[in-house]
Design a protein around this motif. Structure first.
Motif, short mmCIF file in Angstrom:
data_model
loop_
_atom_site.label_atom_id
_atom_site.label_comp_id
_atom_site.label_asym_id
_atom_site.label_seq_id
_atom_site.Cartn_x
_atom_site.Cartn_y
_atom_site.Cartn_z
N VAL A 249 0.83 -1.21 0.00
CA VAL A 249 0.00 0.00 0.00
C VAL A 249 0.86 1.25 0.00
CG1 VAL A 249 -1.74 1.30 1.29
CG2 VAL A 249 -1.90 -1.18 1.16
N GLY A 250 1.97 1.22 0.75
CA GLY A 250 2.85 2.39 0.79
C GLY A 250 3.40 2.73 -0.58
N LYS A 251 3.81 1.72 -1.33
CA LYS A 251 4.34 1.96 -2.67
C LYS A 251 3.22 2.34 -3.64
CE LYS A 251 8.43 -0.95 -2.14
NZ LYS A 251 9.21 -2.13 -2.60
N GLN A 252 2.02 1.82 -3.42
CA GLN A 252 0.89 2.23 -4.27
C GLN A 252 0.61 3.71 -4.09
OE1 GLN A 252 -2.56 -0.29 -3.76
NE2 GLN A 252 -1.35 -2.17 -3.91
N GLN A 253 0.75 4.20 -2.86
CA GLN A 253 0.54 5.63 -2.62
C GLN A 253 1.56 6.46 -3.40
OE1 GLN A 253 -1.68 8.12 -1.68
NE2 GLN A 253 -1.89 7.13 0.31
N LEU A 254 2.80 5.97 -3.47
CA LEU A 254 3.83 6.67 -4.23
C LEU A 254 3.55 6.61 -5.73
CD1 LEU A 254 7.04 5.54 -2.30
CD2 LEU A 254 5.70 7.63 -2.01
N VAL A 255 2.99 5.51 -6.20
CA VAL A 255 2.59 5.40 -7.61
C VAL A 255 1.53 6.46 -7.94
CG1 VAL A 255 1.45 3.94 -9.34
CG2 VAL A 255 3.22 2.97 -7.86
N ASP B 212 4.62 3.19 10.01
CA ASP B 212 5.42 4.38 10.36
C ASP B 212 6.52 4.65 9.34
OD1 ASP B 212 3.87 4.71 12.57
OD2 ASP B 212 5.26 3.79 13.98
N GLU B 213 7.18 3.59 8.86
CA GLU B 213 8.28 3.76 7.91
C GLU B 213 7.79 4.33 6.59
OE1 GLU B 213 11.73 1.06 5.67
OE2 GLU B 213 10.52 0.19 7.28
N ASP B 214 6.68 3.77 6.06
CA ASP B 214 6.13 4.28 4.80
C ASP B 214 5.62 5.71 4.96
OD1 ASP B 214 6.73 2.00 3.40
OD2 ASP B 214 4.75 1.07 3.68
N ALA C 65 6.76 8.01 7.05
CA ALA C 65 7.91 8.92 7.10
C ALA C 65 8.48 9.17 5.70
CB ALA C 65 8.98 8.34 8.02
N HIS C 66 8.53 8.11 4.89
CA HIS C 66 9.05 8.26 3.52
C HIS C 66 8.14 9.18 2.71
CE1 HIS C 66 11.12 7.30 -0.18
NE2 HIS C 66 9.98 6.93 -0.73
N LEU C 67 6.83 9.01 2.88
CA LEU C 67 5.88 9.84 2.13
C LEU C 67 6.02 11.31 2.54
CD1 LEU C 67 3.51 10.11 0.18
CD2 LEU C 67 1.98 9.62 2.08
N LEU C 68 6.15 11.58 3.82
CA LEU C 68 6.29 12.96 4.28
C LEU C 68 7.58 13.59 3.75
CD1 LEU C 68 5.00 12.72 7.97
CD2 LEU C 68 3.73 13.31 5.90
N ASP C 69 8.64 12.80 3.72
CA ASP C 69 9.89 13.31 3.14
C ASP C 69 9.72 13.65 1.67
OD1 ASP C 69 11.42 13.23 5.43
OD2 ASP C 69 12.21 11.22 5.07
#
Length: 509
Positions: free
Chosen positions: A146-152, A176-178, A180-184
């Protein structure tokens, strides 16, 4: 102001029986991250749908100015042509298609009517690199998390030359990790001159990333705060959102714990997809009447798998162990068995597994307990309506009536419908999996009050939560789970976040 890229004035949007927005004002400065806060049902998503053309010009009152020019969008394509792109909480990706196909769906790179796959995949790779993804563009979306789908989704927005990116609860389903990456990534987009509007219930994330905050309550603008110059505190944001001070996030509660009602012994569950992998190993839990028990664990610890396997073996294979109720072993081989034995499970994914979103409130509440409403094989509709209406009032479900479609409700009100459905079955044991995920602090307080009331009625409640403060503020005891094993049990008086985290990481590399 001259540096405003977006101005919305006098926005009023009405649905049958409900005024969702009333004279709302919003100003967003160029190149900033602007957060929108408010309780569920405050009008946040509705306002963004007005802006992006999901609700077209003419269906609302007020005016929108983008980059100094008035906007009258008749649909989402109009707003995207101006560089306004919205990413909804429910991701709009086709799981069976590749990443590249999703990125350019409706905007294909073609030559003489045929898609140029070399150029498509090359352009997709460049977009993925911009959002920090290294996946092959030909990878099916269903094969990434899901985290990578959000980035897509964000990469897809970048392909449309986005100037204003709107994200509705972008981290609600992320660990939490995904998150933090999204906020960055959003900080990086801001540095590139892309303006972002983010809707979020996570006040700590908003404090960490936002330049400005606009607070909505009951469809009205309360105030806009500048993080650099105003005295912005979490307490001030909460007070603006709910209209009152929530200095105590958890309602006061005095436990009246009785005898043991449920015992799980040596419970072991294997993965249904990875042969030989043990997901839950030799778990032992005890629940007592009137007691609220927490289950803490990191992502992948096996919390949901444990709960679902006990609830009629909804998850897992090669399950072993015993479940005892009131000292007697019971059969929970099917969901019907579990319900018959007084066990209810409120799923963490209410939209997919907890509700029929195209059905009304009444049918959702009665779905599991139809046998209580039936006579000679026929459902007594007047009684069904009476029961649903009673729950709507007692649970404070904000809707015009029980004929309201459940999918139109806010997240907090949807959660109340799910709880109503299972409370109607009159269970002795309620397993609540992430009961406050994706809902605001005001709605959380209401859910906590409901949980306390259920315990006061003598029910045993097991709460699974990723938020340690929630478990500490709500539960009488907390079990910690690590890599499928129960690694600790802590009473409320001795529980701290540090102690729970110690048990949650026990055995982790």
């Amino acid at each position: 102001m001259a540096d405003d890229i977006l101005r919305m004035r006098g926005i009023t949007k009405t649905f049958p029986g409900v005024k969702a927005l009333q004279d709302v004002a919003l100003s967003v400065r160029r190149g900033e991250i602007h957060a929108i806060c408010g309780e569920n049902g405050a009008g946040k998503s509705t306002l963004m749908k007005v802006l992006s053309g999901v609700y077209p010009h003419g269906s609302y009152d007020g005016e929108i100015t983008f980059d100094g020019e008035p906007c009258e969008f008749s649909g989402i394509n109009d707003s995207e042509r101006r560089g306004i792109v919205i990413i909804h909480q429910e991701l709009a990706l086709c799981a069976q298609l590749s990443i590249a196909e999703n990125l350019f769906l409706g905007n294909e790179i073609a030559h003489r009517g045929l898609i140029d796959w070399n150029r498509t995949n090359h352009a997709a790779a460049e977009l993925l690199e911009r959002v920090g993804l290294r996946e092959n563009p030909t990878t099916p979306v269903l094969d990434i998390g899901v985290g990578k789908q959000q980035l897509v989704e964000i990469a897809k927005a970048l392909s449309k030359e986005v100037r204003l990116l709107i994200l509705d609860e972008p981290t609600a389903a992320l660990n939490d990790e995904d998150s933090a990456h999204l906020l960055d990534l959003l900080r990086g987009l801001r540095d590139q001159g892309i303006t972002c509007v983010i809707i979020s219930h996570k006040l700590n994330e908003i404090a960490a990333i936002a330049d400005s905050i606009t607070i909505l309550r009951d469809g009205r603008t309360i105030e806009t705060l500048d993080m650099a110059t105003d005295d912005v505190t979490e307490a001030r944001i909460i007070s603006g959102m709910v209209g009152r001070d929530l200095s105590d996030r958890f309602p006061p509660h005095e436990s009246n714990i009785g005898e043991e009602v449920l015992r799980i012994e040596d419970w072991t569950v294997h993965s249904p997809t990875q042969r030989g992998r043990v997901v839950v190993s030799g778990a032992n839990l005890v629940l007592r009447r009137g007691e609220i028990v927490g289950l803490a664990g990191l992502m992948g610890a096996g919390r949901t798998e444990l709960a679902m396997s006990v609830f009629g073996r909804s998850y897992g294979t090669d399950i072993s162990g015993r479940v005892l109720k009131n000292g007697r072993e019971i059969n929970v081989r099917t969901v019907r068995d579990a319900i018959r034995n007084g066990i209810a499970y409120v799923t963490e994914d209410r939209k997919r597994y907890g509700l029929n979103l195209i059905e009304d409130i009444k049918r959702n509440i009665s779905a599991v307990g139809l046998s209580k409403l039936a006579k000679r094989g026929w459902v007594h509709e007047n009684e069904e309506h009476r029961v649903a209406e009673e729950f709507r009032r007692s649970m404070n479900i904000k809707a015009p009536g029980v004929a309201t479609t459940t999918g139109t409700l806010s997240g907090g009100n949807q959660q109340k419908v799910v709880l109503s459905k299972w409370i109607f079955t009159d269970p002795d044991v309620l397993i609540l999996d992430e009961p406050t995920r994706g809902i605001d602090v005001g709605a959380k307080y209401e859910i906590y009050t409901i949980i306390n009331k259920l315990a006061d009625e003598g029910k045993a409640v097991l709460v699974i939560s990723s938020e340690l403060p929630e478990l500490l503020g709500l539960c009488d005891r907390v079990y910690a789970l690590s890599a499928g094993r129960i690694t600790g049990e802590v009473d409320r008086a001795d529980a701290t976040q540090e102690r729970l985290m110690h048990f949650m990481t026990k055995g982790q590399e």
